[in-house]
Design a protein around this motif. Structure first.
Motif, PDB file in Angstrom:
ATOM      1  N   ASN A 221      73.733  -7.760  59.451  1.00 39.26           N
ATOM      2  CA  ASN A 221      72.829  -7.465  60.560  1.00 39.26           C
ATOM      3  C   ASN A 221      72.540  -8.745  61.387  1.00 39.26           C
ATOM      4  OD1 ASN A 221      73.305  -4.705  59.763  1.00 39.26           O
ATOM      5  ND2 ASN A 221      71.592  -4.991  58.283  1.00 39.26           N
ATOM      6  N   SER A 222      72.032  -8.402  62.563  1.00 41.74           N
ATOM      7  CA  SER A 222      70.990  -9.419  63.271  1.00 41.74           C
ATOM      8  C   SER A 222      71.931 -10.547  63.229  1.00 41.74           C
ATOM      9  CB  SER A 222      69.832  -9.868  62.339  1.00 41.74           C
ATOM     10  OG  SER A 222      68.907  -8.854  62.353  1.00 41.74           O
ATOM     11  N   LEU A 223      73.097 -10.624  63.644  1.00 37.44           N
ATOM     12  CA  LEU A 223      74.149 -11.590  63.839  1.00 37.44           C
ATOM     13  C   LEU A 223      73.973 -12.485  64.651  1.00 37.44           C
ATOM     14  CD1 LEU A 223      77.327  -9.403  63.125  1.00 37.44           C
ATOM     15  CD2 LEU A 223      76.859 -11.304  61.727  1.00 37.44           C
ATOM     16  N   MET A 224      74.425 -13.954  64.320  1.00 35.28           N
ATOM     17  CA  MET A 224      74.040 -14.882  65.171  1.00 35.28           C
ATOM     18  C   MET A 224      75.449 -15.582  65.546  1.00 35.28           C
ATOM     19  SD  MET A 224      70.365 -16.337  63.383  1.00 35.28           S
ATOM     20  CE  MET A 224      71.332 -16.780  61.818  1.00 35.28           C
ATOM     21  N   PRO A 225      75.365 -16.511  66.622  1.00 32.05           N
ATOM     22  CA  PRO A 225      76.596 -17.179  66.843  1.00 32.05           C
ATOM     23  C   PRO A 225      77.083 -17.942  65.747  1.00 32.05           C
ATOM     24  CG  PRO A 225      75.196 -17.416  68.914  1.00 32.05           C
ATOM     25  CD  PRO A 225      74.265 -16.519  67.538  1.00 32.05           C
ATOM     26  N   GLU A 226      76.244 -18.563  64.971  1.00 31.04           N
ATOM     27  CA  GLU A 226      76.716 -19.436  64.004  1.00 31.04           C
ATOM     28  C   GLU A 226      77.320 -18.756  62.853  1.00 31.04           C
ATOM     29  OE1 GLU A 226      73.845 -19.644  65.587  1.00 31.04           O
ATOM     30  OE2 GLU A 226      71.983 -19.823  64.180  1.00 31.04           O
ATOM     31  N   ASP A 227      77.216 -17.336  62.800  1.00 34.54           N
ATOM     32  CA  ASP A 227      77.911 -16.550  61.770  1.00 34.54           C
ATOM     33  C   ASP A 227      79.569 -16.539  62.178  1.00 34.54           C
ATOM     34  OD1 ASP A 227      75.166 -14.451  61.981  1.00 34.54           O
ATOM     35  OD2 ASP A 227      75.447 -15.863  60.173  1.00 34.54           O
ATOM     36  N   THR A 228      79.769 -16.925  63.462  1.00 36.70           N
ATOM     37  CA  THR A 228      81.271 -16.855  63.671  1.00 36.70           C
ATOM     38  C   THR A 228      82.024 -17.431  62.821  1.00 36.70           C
ATOM     39  OG1 THR A 228      80.643 -16.424  66.104  1.00 36.70           O
ATOM     40  CG2 THR A 228      82.778 -17.245  65.482  1.00 36.70           C
ATOM     41  N   ALA A 229      82.990 -16.806  62.309  1.00 39.37           N
ATOM     42  CA  ALA A 229      84.096 -17.482  61.092  1.00 39.37           C
ATOM     43  C   ALA A 229      84.866 -16.320  60.910  1.00 39.37           C
ATOM     44  CB  ALA A 229      83.306 -18.023  60.083  1.00 39.37           C
ATOM     45  N   VAL A 230      86.118 -16.832  60.267  1.00 37.67           N
ATOM     46  CA  VAL A 230      86.743 -16.046  59.273  1.00 37.67           C
ATOM     47  C   VAL A 230      86.374 -15.858  58.109  1.00 37.67           C
ATOM     48  CG1 VAL A 230      88.989 -15.770  58.689  1.00 37.67           C
ATOM     49  CG2 VAL A 230      88.986 -17.017  60.686  1.00 37.67           C
ATOM     50  N   TYR A 231      86.063 -14.406  57.682  1.00 27.02           N
ATOM     51  CA  TYR A 231      85.509 -14.005  56.502  1.00 27.02           C
ATOM     52  C   TYR A 231      86.450 -13.632  55.499  1.00 27.02           C
ATOM     53  CZ  TYR A 231      80.867 -14.264  58.622  1.00 27.02           C
ATOM     54  OH  TYR A 231      79.602 -14.808  59.095  1.00 27.02           O
ATOM     55  N   TYR A 232      86.433 -14.073  54.236  1.00 20.84           N
ATOM     56  CA  TYR A 232      87.393 -13.560  53.077  1.00 20.84           C
ATOM     57  C   TYR A 232      86.605 -12.963  52.090  1.00 20.84           C
ATOM     58  CZ  TYR A 232      90.339 -17.067  55.594  1.00 20.84           C
ATOM     59  OH  TYR A 232      91.104 -17.878  56.527  1.00 20.84           O
ATOM     60  N   CYS A 233      87.122 -11.998  51.379  1.00 19.78           N
ATOM     61  CA  CYS A 233      86.778 -11.732  50.044  1.00 19.78           C
ATOM     62  C   CYS A 233      87.514 -12.329  49.126  1.00 19.78           C
ATOM     63  CB  CYS A 233      86.757 -10.056  49.916  1.00 19.78           C
ATOM     64  SG  CYS A 233      88.160  -9.374  50.185  1.00 19.78           S
ATOM     65  N   ASN A 234      87.155 -12.374  47.850  1.00 20.74           N
ATOM     66  CA  ASN A 234      87.648 -13.176  46.755  1.00 20.74           C
ATOM     67  C   ASN A 234      87.461 -12.425  45.267  1.00 20.74           C
ATOM     68  OD1 ASN A 234      87.206 -15.391  44.405  1.00 20.74           O
ATOM     69  ND2 ASN A 234      89.120 -15.825  45.540  1.00 20.74           N
ATOM     70  N   GLY A 235      88.138 -11.778  44.702  1.00 20.79           N
ATOM     71  CA  GLY A 235      87.950 -10.994  43.515  1.00 20.79           C
ATOM     72  C   GLY A 235      88.347 -11.526  42.397  1.00 20.79           C
ATOM     73  N   ASP A 236      87.641 -11.058  41.210  1.00 24.18           N
ATOM     74  CA  ASP A 236      88.099 -11.139  39.782  1.00 24.18           C
ATOM     75  C   ASP A 236      88.386  -9.657  39.505  1.00 24.18           C
ATOM     76  OD1 ASP A 236      86.349 -12.436  36.781  1.00 24.18           O
ATOM     77  OD2 ASP A 236      88.000 -10.997  36.948  1.00 24.18           O
ATOM     78  N   ILE A 237      89.756  -9.542  39.213  1.00 21.61           N
ATOM     79  CA  ILE A 237      90.131  -8.244  39.218  1.00 21.61           C
ATOM     80  C   ILE A 237      90.844  -7.814  37.504  1.00 21.61           C
ATOM     81  CG2 ILE A 237      91.613  -6.390  40.066  1.00 21.61           C
ATOM     82  CD1 ILE A 237      89.262  -7.364  42.216  1.00 21.61           C
ATOM     83  N   THR A 238      90.526  -6.927  37.027  1.00 20.62           N
ATOM     84  CA  THR A 238      91.156  -6.302  36.147  1.00 20.62           C
ATOM     85  C   THR A 238      92.165  -5.053  36.365  1.00 20.62           C
ATOM     86  OG1 THR A 238      89.534  -6.925  34.388  1.00 20.62           O
ATOM     87  CG2 THR A 238      91.207  -5.261  33.831  1.00 20.62           C
ATOM     88  N   TRP A 239      93.267  -5.186  36.060  1.00 21.55           N
ATOM     89  CA  TRP A 239      94.386  -4.021  36.356  1.00 21.55           C
ATOM     90  C   TRP A 239      95.134  -3.766  35.269  1.00 21.55           C
ATOM     91  CZ3 TRP A 239      95.324  -9.199  37.509  1.00 21.55           C
ATOM     92  CH2 TRP A 239      96.500  -9.680  37.136  1.00 21.55           C
ATOM     93  N   TYR A 240      96.002  -2.385  35.548  1.00 18.94           N
ATOM     94  CA  TYR A 240      96.706  -1.948  34.413  1.00 18.94           C
ATOM     95  C   TYR A 240      98.098  -2.450  34.516  1.00 18.94           C
ATOM     96  CZ  TYR A 240      99.355   1.046  31.186  1.00 18.94           C
ATOM     97  OH  TYR A 240     100.301   1.723  30.411  1.00 18.94           O
ATOM     98  N   ALA A 241      98.601  -3.457  33.642  1.00 19.02           N
ATOM     99  CA  ALA A 241      99.995  -4.023  34.012  1.00 19.02           C
ATOM    100  C   ALA A 241     100.931  -3.355  33.322  1.00 19.02           C
ATOM    101  CB  ALA A 241      99.926  -5.557  33.284  1.00 19.02           C
ATOM    102  N   GLY A 242     100.920  -2.153  32.668  1.00 17.25           N
ATOM    103  CA  GLY A 242     101.924  -1.458  32.093  1.00 17.25           C
ATOM    104  C   GLY A 242     102.048  -1.584  30.632  1.00 17.25           C
TER     105      GLY A 242
END
Length: 125
Positions: free
Chosen positions: A83-104
């Motif tokens: 919210n209340s975005l400003m020009p300096e918020d301009t960027a490419v945004y990335y999510c980065n996660g620590d994930i647990t999954w079922y590998a079989g």
């Protein structure tokens, strides 16, 4: 195969709002920890927000009070409400996660460094 897929972003005027989404696809057991980063042209990638497994959150000082990170554990999604975005918020945004999954074969695996594909956020009048 585990992937983080992002959606949202786009062009917004100063003062406007956007919501970014990041969904973990694959045979996901849990999202343990998720970070949102951003990288503006010519600048280093910076950590914007973090949400832990138990829902604790942290924010970069520049976005405190404006951005909110949240998670949906059932659907394996994490959101960044901006919210209340400003020009300096301009960027490419990335999510980065620590994930647990079922590998079989009864095996669960965990990796701490899955990246989304990135999404452009442009704040401009």
């Amino acid at each position: 195969q585990v992937q983080l897929v992002q959606s949202g972003g786009g062009l917004v005027q100063p003062g406007g709002s956007l919501r970014l989404s990041c969904v973990a696809s694959g045979d996901i057991f849990s999202i343990n920890h998720m970070d949102w980063y951003r990288q503006a042209p010519g600048k280093e990638r910076e950590l914007v927000a973090t949400i832990t497994e138990n829902g604790s959150v942290k924010y970069h000082d520049s976005v405190k009070g404006r951005f909110t990170v949240s998670r949906d554990n059932v659907n394996h999604m994490v959101y960044l409400q901006m919210n209340s975005l400003m020009p300096e918020d301009t960027a490419v945004y990335y999510c980065n996660g620590d994930i647990t999954w079922y590998a079989g074969r009864g095996i669960y695996d965990r990796k701490a460094d899955f990246w989304g594909q990135g999404t452009q956020v442009t704040v401009s009048s």
